[in-house]
Design a protein around this motif. Structure first.
Motif, PDB file in Angstrom:
ATOM      1  N   LEU A  15       0.976  -1.028   0.012  1.00 33.37           N
ATOM      2  CA  LEU A  15       0.052   0.027  -0.082  1.00 33.37           C
ATOM      3  C   LEU A  15       0.954   1.282  -0.030  1.00 33.37           C
ATOM      4  CD1 LEU A  15      -2.508  -1.109   2.651  1.00 33.37           C
ATOM      5  CD2 LEU A  15      -3.012  -0.902  -0.019  1.00 33.37           C
ATOM      6  N   VAL A  16       1.977   1.324   0.701  1.00 35.57           N
ATOM      7  CA  VAL A  16       2.909   2.217   0.660  1.00 35.57           C
ATOM      8  C   VAL A  16       3.479   2.598  -0.640  1.00 35.57           C
ATOM      9  CG1 VAL A  16       5.127   3.318   1.701  1.00 35.57           C
ATOM     10  CG2 VAL A  16       3.445   1.959   3.109  1.00 35.57           C
ATOM     11  N   VAL A  17       3.906   1.080  -1.411  1.00 33.44           N
ATOM     12  CA  VAL A  17       4.701   1.577  -2.892  1.00 33.44           C
ATOM     13  C   VAL A  17       3.519   1.974  -3.729  1.00 33.44           C
ATOM     14  CG1 VAL A  17       5.743   0.137  -4.282  1.00 33.44           C
ATOM     15  CG2 VAL A  17       6.160  -0.485  -1.786  1.00 33.44           C
ATOM     16  N   ARG A  18       2.441   1.403  -3.615  1.00 29.90           N
ATOM     17  CA  ARG A  18       1.265   1.869  -4.529  1.00 29.90           C
ATOM     18  C   ARG A  18       1.199   3.359  -4.581  1.00 29.90           C
ATOM     19  NH1 ARG A  18      -4.248  -0.799  -4.474  1.00 29.90           N
ATOM     20  NH2 ARG A  18      -4.629   0.243  -2.636  1.00 29.90           N
ATOM     21  N   GLU A  19       0.944   3.769  -3.231  1.00 28.29           N
ATOM     22  CA  GLU A  19       0.753   5.208  -2.970  1.00 28.29           C
ATOM     23  C   GLU A  19       1.971   6.236  -3.755  1.00 28.29           C
ATOM     24  OE1 GLU A  19      -2.132   6.339  -2.395  1.00 28.29           O
ATOM     25  OE2 GLU A  19      -1.801   8.550  -2.082  1.00 28.29           O
ATOM     26  N   VAL A  20       3.101   5.696  -3.525  1.00 23.30           N
ATOM     27  CA  VAL A  20       4.321   6.664  -4.040  1.00 23.30           C
ATOM     28  C   VAL A  20       4.102   6.229  -5.490  1.00 23.30           C
ATOM     29  CG1 VAL A  20       6.887   6.714  -4.166  1.00 23.30           C
ATOM     30  CG2 VAL A  20       5.700   5.969  -2.001  1.00 23.30           C
ATOM     31  N   ALA A  21       3.834   5.478  -6.108  1.00 27.20           N
ATOM     32  CA  ALA A  21       3.561   5.142  -7.638  1.00 27.20           C
ATOM     33  C   ALA A  21       2.641   6.000  -8.112  1.00 27.20           C
ATOM     34  CB  ALA A  21       3.514   4.031  -7.964  1.00 27.20           C
ATOM     35  N   ARG A  22       1.519   6.019  -7.269  1.00 23.42           N
ATOM     36  CA  ARG A  22       0.344   6.720  -7.668  1.00 23.42           C
ATOM     37  C   ARG A  22       0.715   8.286  -7.755  1.00 23.42           C
ATOM     38  NH1 ARG A  22      -4.685   4.451  -4.105  1.00 23.42           N
ATOM     39  NH2 ARG A  22      -5.533   2.926  -5.884  1.00 23.42           N
ATOM     40  N   LEU A  23       1.416   8.789  -6.825  1.00 22.98           N
ATOM     41  CA  LEU A  23       2.000  10.206  -6.914  1.00 22.98           C
ATOM     42  C   LEU A  23       2.755  10.519  -7.976  1.00 22.98           C
ATOM     43  CD1 LEU A  23       2.588  10.594  -3.041  1.00 22.98           C
ATOM     44  CD2 LEU A  23       0.634  11.669  -4.169  1.00 22.98           C
ATOM     45  N   CYS A  24       3.769   9.706  -8.096  1.00 21.84           N
ATOM     46  CA  CYS A  24       4.615   9.867  -9.529  1.00 21.84           C
ATOM     47  C   CYS A  24       3.747   9.819 -10.731  1.00 21.84           C
ATOM     48  CB  CYS A  24       5.753   8.675  -9.395  1.00 21.84           C
ATOM     49  SG  CYS A  24       6.835   8.774  -8.033  1.00 21.84           S
ATOM     50  N   ALA A  25       2.815   9.014 -10.768  1.00 18.55           N
ATOM     51  CA  ALA A  25       2.062   9.061 -11.849  1.00 18.55           C
ATOM     52  C   ALA A  25       1.352  10.121 -11.963  1.00 18.55           C
ATOM     53  CB  ALA A  25       1.158   7.735 -12.137  1.00 18.55           C
ATOM     54  N   ASP A  26       0.672  10.600 -10.859  1.00 15.80           N
ATOM     55  CA  ASP A  26      -0.214  11.949 -10.967  1.00 15.80           C
ATOM     56  C   ASP A  26       0.819  13.222 -11.300  1.00 15.80           C
ATOM     57  OD1 ASP A  26      -2.361  10.501 -10.170  1.00 15.80           O
ATOM     58  OD2 ASP A  26      -2.257  11.072  -8.106  1.00 15.80           O
ATOM     59  N   ALA A  27       1.892  13.353 -10.829  1.00 14.56           N
ATOM     60  CA  ALA A  27       2.924  14.151 -11.424  1.00 14.56           C
ATOM     61  C   ALA A  27       3.414  14.507 -12.894  1.00 14.56           C
ATOM     62  CB  ALA A  27       4.271  14.081 -10.457  1.00 14.56           C
ATOM     63  N   GLY A  28       3.087  13.307 -13.586  1.00 10.84           N
ATOM     64  CA  GLY A  28       3.260  13.141 -14.874  1.00 10.84           C
ATOM     65  C   GLY A  28       4.635  12.366 -15.294  1.00 10.84           C
ATOM     66  N   ALA A  29       4.908  11.528 -14.307  1.00 10.75           N
ATOM     67  CA  ALA A  29       6.156  10.573 -14.844  1.00 10.75           C
ATOM     68  C   ALA A  29       5.896   9.669 -15.982  1.00 10.75           C
ATOM     69  CB  ALA A  29       6.554   9.723 -13.703  1.00 10.75           C
ATOM     70  N   SER A  30       6.812   9.677 -16.840  1.00  9.19           N
ATOM     71  CA  SER A  30       6.540   8.973 -18.158  1.00  9.19           C
ATOM     72  C   SER A  30       6.788   7.513 -17.956  1.00  9.19           C
ATOM     73  CB  SER A  30       7.443   9.342 -19.310  1.00  9.19           C
ATOM     74  OG  SER A  30       8.716   9.346 -18.928  1.00  9.19           O
ATOM     75  N   ARG A  31       7.631   7.213 -16.868  1.00  8.94           N
ATOM     76  CA  ARG A  31       7.698   5.718 -16.715  1.00  8.94           C
ATOM     77  C   ARG A  31       8.110   5.666 -15.162  1.00  8.94           C
ATOM     78  NH1 ARG A  31       9.290   0.820 -19.111  1.00  8.94           N
ATOM     79  NH2 ARG A  31      10.791  -0.392 -18.008  1.00  8.94           N
ATOM     80  N   ILE A  32       7.537   4.593 -14.565  1.00  5.82           N
ATOM     81  CA  ILE A  32       7.945   4.389 -13.153  1.00  5.82           C
ATOM     82  C   ILE A  32       8.167   3.038 -12.998  1.00  5.82           C
ATOM     83  CG2 ILE A  32       6.847   4.298 -10.896  1.00  5.82           C
ATOM     84  CD1 ILE A  32       4.759   6.443 -12.325  1.00  5.82           C
ATOM     85  N   SER A  33       9.494   2.812 -12.656  1.00  4.91           N
ATOM     86  CA  SER A  33       9.906   1.428 -12.658  1.00  4.91           C
ATOM     87  C   SER A  33       9.924   1.104 -11.170  1.00  4.91           C
ATOM     88  CB  SER A  33      11.350   1.093 -13.231  1.00  4.91           C
ATOM     89  OG  SER A  33      11.241   1.317 -14.625  1.00  4.91           O
ATOM     90  N   ILE A  34       9.393  -0.104 -10.638  1.00  7.85           N
ATOM     91  CA  ILE A  34       9.636  -0.634  -9.139  1.00  7.85           C
ATOM     92  C   ILE A  34      10.420  -1.850  -9.471  1.00  7.85           C
ATOM     93  CG2 ILE A  34       8.296  -1.575  -7.185  1.00  7.85           C
ATOM     94  CD1 ILE A  34       5.904   0.320  -8.452  1.00  7.85           C
TER      95      ILE A  34
END
Length: 311
Positions: free
Chosen positions: A95-114
């Motif tokens: 749930l913590v990882v997903r929220e960080v990824a969501r925030l990055c996506a909302d900020a407009g990140a073109s690629r989010i690699s976990i």
């Protein structure tokens, strides 16, 4: 590597935040030094909802847009090395990882690699950690493990005391923003495993750290190169004993720590937790103490600007 010697002068000259963030991405400015005066050194958010406290901790540090610009390539490094479920405390809370990824996506990140260089069977780590499952609907996000040597490349470790080069995951080197999202946990060899120790999941040869070099010195050598722009520490629960893989005593903490200073984040989590049945001071953890002594971050928590939030 050039530096701005006087960051107040840098700000007065009108170079806006976006320029500073670009500089961080290029390694021109130390992450812990950029725009530091405007924001707390570290935030601690307490609450029962992992997603909310993750978001609040980052917002209190200036918000994700301080670190992630539209079109940015982001690499998130959680703990997902062990074939265990979230309740074990061996891997970062999904749930913590997903929220960080969501925030990055909302900020407009073109690629989010976990990504993590996992230790147990990769398929089991992916399935049981639940991080891929929880993040599958986050836009532009991919969750992977890495094992193949061709995915890593040599980098110089100029400040190394144990080694002078290491193989680092190319995606980490090429990312615009590197975010460490470790869980606070005990470790049988290094005392604790947090943001600094967790960077070992982005290098190829982690075994040598244990059997060839001084482990603590090696961790610090590594983080002279691998310095995340942002640390988001999962303290929803900690693996107090039996780390790094467990099983062990899991203690609910209901908190998330955020900081641009990985040494301070590790020191704070160490100070807040109970490890092996007792309290431990950050300076008792050798790699945290050495990192501070080598100027990689702050361990003097009493002198930091720490913002505490409860939700």
């Amino acid at each position: 590597m050039s530096r701005y010697n006087n960051r107040r002068e840098f700000l007065r000259n009108g170079l806006v935040a976006s320029a500073a963030i670009a500089g961080v991405s290029l390694g021109i400015i130390e992450p812990s030094e950029s725009l530091a005066d405007e924001y707390p050194d570290l935030t601690i958010c307490n609450g029962k909802d992992p997603a909310i406290i993750t978001r609040q901790a980052i917002d209190a540090l200036g918000g994700i847009k301080r670190f992630v610009k539209p079109g940015a390539k982001v690499l998130i490094k959680p703990n997902m090395s062990f074939a265990r479920g979230p309740e074990s405390g061996a891997n970062t809370n999904p749930l913590v990882v997903r929220e960080v990824a969501r925030l990055c996506a909302d900020a407009g990140a073109s690629r989010i690699s976990i990504v993590d260089n996992v230790l147990n069977n990769p398929s089991d780590c992916m399935k049981l950690s639940k991080i891929p499952e929880f993040c599958k609907e986050v836009p532009n996000t991919h969750v992977n493990y890495v094992k193949n040597e061709r995915l890593f490349r040599d980098v110089a470790v100029d400040r190394g005391t144990q080694f002078k080069k290491m193989k680092v995951l190319s995606d980490a080197l090429d990312a615009d923003t590197l975010i460490a999202v470790p869980v606070g946990k005990s470790h049988g060899s290094s005392g604790v495993s947090m943001s600094m120790k967790g960077m070992m999941g982005l290098i190829y040869d982690r075994i040598s750290f244990h059997n060839r070099y001084d482990l603590h010195e090696s961790i610090v050598d590594m983080v002279t190169v691998l310095k995340p722009h942002l640390v988001v520490m999962d303290g929803t629960r900690i693996l107090s004993t039996g780390g790094p893989g467990g099983p062990g005593v899991v203690i609910p903490m209901d908190l998330v720590i955020a900081s641009t200073d990985m040494v301070a984040a590790d020191a704070q989590m160490t100070a807040l937790g109970k490890w092996y049945g007792k309290k431990i001071q950050p300076k008792q953890i050798k790699h945290i103490r050495i990192a501070a002594e080598r100027g990689l971050g702050r361990i003097d928590l009493e002198n930091l600007n720490i913002k505490k939030i409860s939700v």
